[in-house]
Motif scaffolding. Structure first.
Motif, short mmCIF file in Angstrom:
data_model
loop_
_atom_site.label_atom_id
_atom_site.label_comp_id
_atom_site.label_asym_id
_atom_site.label_seq_id
_atom_site.Cartn_x
_atom_site.Cartn_y
_atom_site.Cartn_z
N ALA A 276 0.90 -1.35 -0.06
CA ALA A 276 -0.01 0.06 0.03
C ALA A 276 1.01 1.30 0.13
N LEU A 277 2.04 1.46 0.93
CA LEU A 277 2.73 2.36 0.95
C LEU A 277 3.47 2.95 -0.46
N ARG B 287 2.15 6.20 -2.63
CA ARG B 287 3.41 7.21 -2.83
C ARG B 287 3.39 7.82 -4.43
N GLN B 288 2.67 6.86 -5.12
CA GLN B 288 2.71 7.24 -6.60
C GLN B 288 1.56 8.08 -6.92
N TYR B 289 0.85 8.50 -6.04
CA TYR B 289 -0.50 9.28 -6.47
C TYR B 289 -0.58 10.58 -5.58
N ASP B 290 -1.37 11.70 -6.02
CA ASP B 290 -1.41 12.85 -5.24
C ASP B 290 -2.44 12.94 -4.16
N VAL B 291 -3.45 12.27 -4.61
CA VAL B 291 -4.82 12.33 -3.78
C VAL B 291 -5.21 10.70 -3.39
N VAL B 292 -5.90 10.42 -2.61
CA VAL B 292 -6.29 9.24 -2.36
C VAL B 292 -7.72 9.20 -2.03
N ASP C 274 -3.23 4.90 7.34
CA ASP C 274 -1.75 4.92 7.93
C ASP C 274 -0.85 5.14 6.69
N ALA C 275 -1.05 4.47 5.45
CA ALA C 275 -0.44 4.82 4.29
C ALA C 275 -0.43 6.11 3.84
N CYS C 276 -1.51 7.00 3.85
CA CYS C 276 -1.59 8.36 3.46
C CYS C 276 -0.89 9.13 4.51
N VAL C 277 -0.72 8.87 5.68
CA VAL C 277 -0.10 9.73 6.74
C VAL C 277 1.58 9.47 6.49
#
Ligand SMILES: [Zn+2]
Ligand SMILES: [Zn+2]
Lengths: 283, 101, 283, 101
Positions: C119-120, C124-129, C144-147
């Motif tokens: 997931a991490l 990291r490859q995207y700007d917004v989730v 957690d991946a977004c943080v």
């Protein structure tokens, strides 16, 4: 309404299982949806998401009215149409897209503008009408036809970053003319071509229109019979506005109506229902 | 003499474009002999906030057709329309109805 | 973000003309959208309308994650999939449908569950989730991946006749763990299969999620960084709830985080991210 | 003695299913020596409104994980949580967070 089914088929039970378990809907509500017919006036930014969710939910019959053809500049918001359907009448394009999603619904495309000659007879054939149009004459025409035919009208609109929704002529509430007895001066009316619109704004309003149609058709009832929902996309804010009741002196739904048959709404509004350039030049 | 009245005056649905695009205005109406009503507020708006083309907002002493007036989130028809007596901290919203789809 | 374009093509100007005229977006905002990439976690009831409006609006790249295949019982709310796509992986079905709407967007389908192992790097490859998932372990995992990757998370959820939306980890605001440091007891969690959901409710929430993603990606900014939007479809009522700020003692976004890499979220939550029957039977 | 306190107590997100499916409750808390706070309100709810399975709503003296408490449309963390002193006419909303999609 359409003929009543005695029960749901096994295929229906599978398809709608996630909404059948809702006590607010249940098998009873689903059977009411299956009997109901909805006329969608306008297959554009509002009509696309509305028709999509009504078809998915299992409404019995969807009438799809639009006089226009699919253009490239529609695709940022009119999500039922695709690149390959450019040039096709929107009513046909919408019906084709919806059939892929739910082939058990009846789709009746009407390629042409709603006109005062035909609107009343058309509206009489449906249980609920959704106004997804984009111009003032059509809004008065749809309203008057709904009042004369005694049908509830779920009306949405969107422009720039704002949206509005009201259910007119519903359970003794006001009609569009009760709120707006006189049309706005044509020079004050902005359409999506001139003013622009963020595509997802009619997406949101059209989905909420679909919700209210489903609540009415399934017997849950709508909350917007005497309320307007206002949506400001920039602020992310929704407001519920308490509206006036039905007006006894309303020209069409009042005690002594002066409008007893459909009229020339383009003349009444001083603008065209179908031109790209909307203001009628009367001189 | 009525005391000064503070209002939040809002414009929406495109009506804000006649007011430099500003949707929310904090307004304090000065003391005057009679109480402030919507009729007087409209005059005050025309003189103090409305920059140009008043005919796109007003018609006679009222708003033009197609603009809804909402007092504390209720249709002004429920409140007395032009004769509604403004209270301190009222919210008055002028909203142009939308027709796009 | 993707490489910057210097200007819009003539085809882009035509396609997006109705939103280019908005001063809040304009050519500058459209070029930002074209550079931005959005990861959509879940191609179900929320992910379908969200991806549809992001694709239509001209986001540069859409990642589409789903481990499931299209089933008949999805079709009442998952409007990108059609009857003919039953049995296909949802991520592929969604990409195929979106390509018909806007072929100029890049679609990257991921057929499989988001997992702590991958997931991490993916986020990291995207700007917004956009969290359009349907279970608790995935919601903690995505958070957690977004943080850890420093990405804003536009989170929606829907069940029965209600919806909720928050933007987490955005401009110094709280994350999902700031609000929910402990997972709910598994026996208190209801999913759409058990509790049911009216299809248009995730439709409305997914569209509003799309709006917030577009506002973030185009530089307008979101209004929900420290607010929750709550929606009650029965009442037709939206409420904006003021939330707590970021918490200094948050396990993942706080001053001394204990969570510094992704973990076993199914064990943490006591439930599965992919089973139809969600509660883990640990004995 | 603190005066009686009238509240609107609301449940949502499924939490209402523990309260006969009723989302809105008009509640009047009786006079008591100390002022009413959320801690006491939760005890009162457990004794007077909660029909069954209290463990699906409470954990210890607080609400279970996954329920947000909102006082007048603001997160209770901003208001003092269990120690917030209830005011007459307050709105207290207990909302179960949703995870479906
Ligand atoms: Zn009327
Ligand atoms: Zn945090």
């Amino acid at each position: 309404p359409l003929p009543a089914q005695a029960s749901l088929s096994a295929a229906d039970i599978l398809r709608y299982s996630r909404q059948l378990v809702l006590p607010e809907l249940g098998v009873r509500g689903q059977l009411l949806l299956a009997r109901s017919s909805v006329l969608v006036v306008g297959c554009g930014g509002l009509g696309c998401p509305l028709a999509q969710y009504l078809a998915a939910a299992g409404v019995g019959r969807l009438g799809l009215v639009d006089h226009d053809v699919v253009e490239t500049s529609n695709l940022h918001r009119q999500v039922l149409h695709g690149e390959a359907r450019r040039g096709l009448p929107k009513a046909l394009s919408a019906a084709a897209a919806l059939r892929l999603l739910n082939s058990t619904v009846q789709y009746v495309p009407y390629c042409g503008a709603l006109s005062p000659r035909t609107a009343l007879e058309l509206v009489r054939q449906y249980d609920v009408v959704a106004d997804c149009s984009d111009n003032v004459p059509t809004r008065y025409l749809v309203n008057d036809a709904c009042v004369l035919a005694g049908k509830p009208l779920v009306s949405g609109s969107a422009l720039r970053l704002e949206g509005q929704l009201v259910v007119y002529n519903y359970q003794g509430g006001p009609c569009y003319r009760c709120l707006f007895p006189k049309p706005p001066p044509p020079e004050t009316v902005t359409n999506c071509a001139d003013g622009g619109v963020l595509g997802v704004v009619p997406g949101i309003v059209g989905c909420i229109q679909a919700l209210e149609v489903l609540k009415i058709a399934s017997g849950m009832g709508s909350s917007f019979g005497q309320f307007m929902l206002m949506f400001d996309a920039r602020e992310g804010r929704f407001r519920n506005i308490k509206l006036r009741p039905k007006k006894p002196d309303c020209a069409v739904c009042g005690d002594n109506p002066s409008v007893t048959c459909l009229q020339d709404y383009e003349a009444f509004c001083g603008s065209s229902a179908t031109d790209k350039c909307r203001t009628l030049h009367l001189l | 003499m009525a005391a000064p009245v503070s209002l939040q005056v809002e414009f929406g649905g495109g009506a804000e474009l006649l007011f430099d695009g500003v949707k929310k205005h904090q307004v304090t109406l000065p003391c005057q002999p009679e109480p402030w009503d919507i009729r007087n507020l409209l005059k005050w708006i025309k003189q103090n906030l409305l920059k140009e083309r008043p005919e796109l907002f007003m018609q006679g002493e009222s708003v033009r057709p197609g603009i809804l007036v909402l007092i504390n989130d209720a249709d002004w028809e429920l409140m007395g329309e032009l004769d509604y007596k403004l209270q301190d901290q009222d919210n008055v919203l002028f909203i142009s109805t939308l027709h796009g789809g």
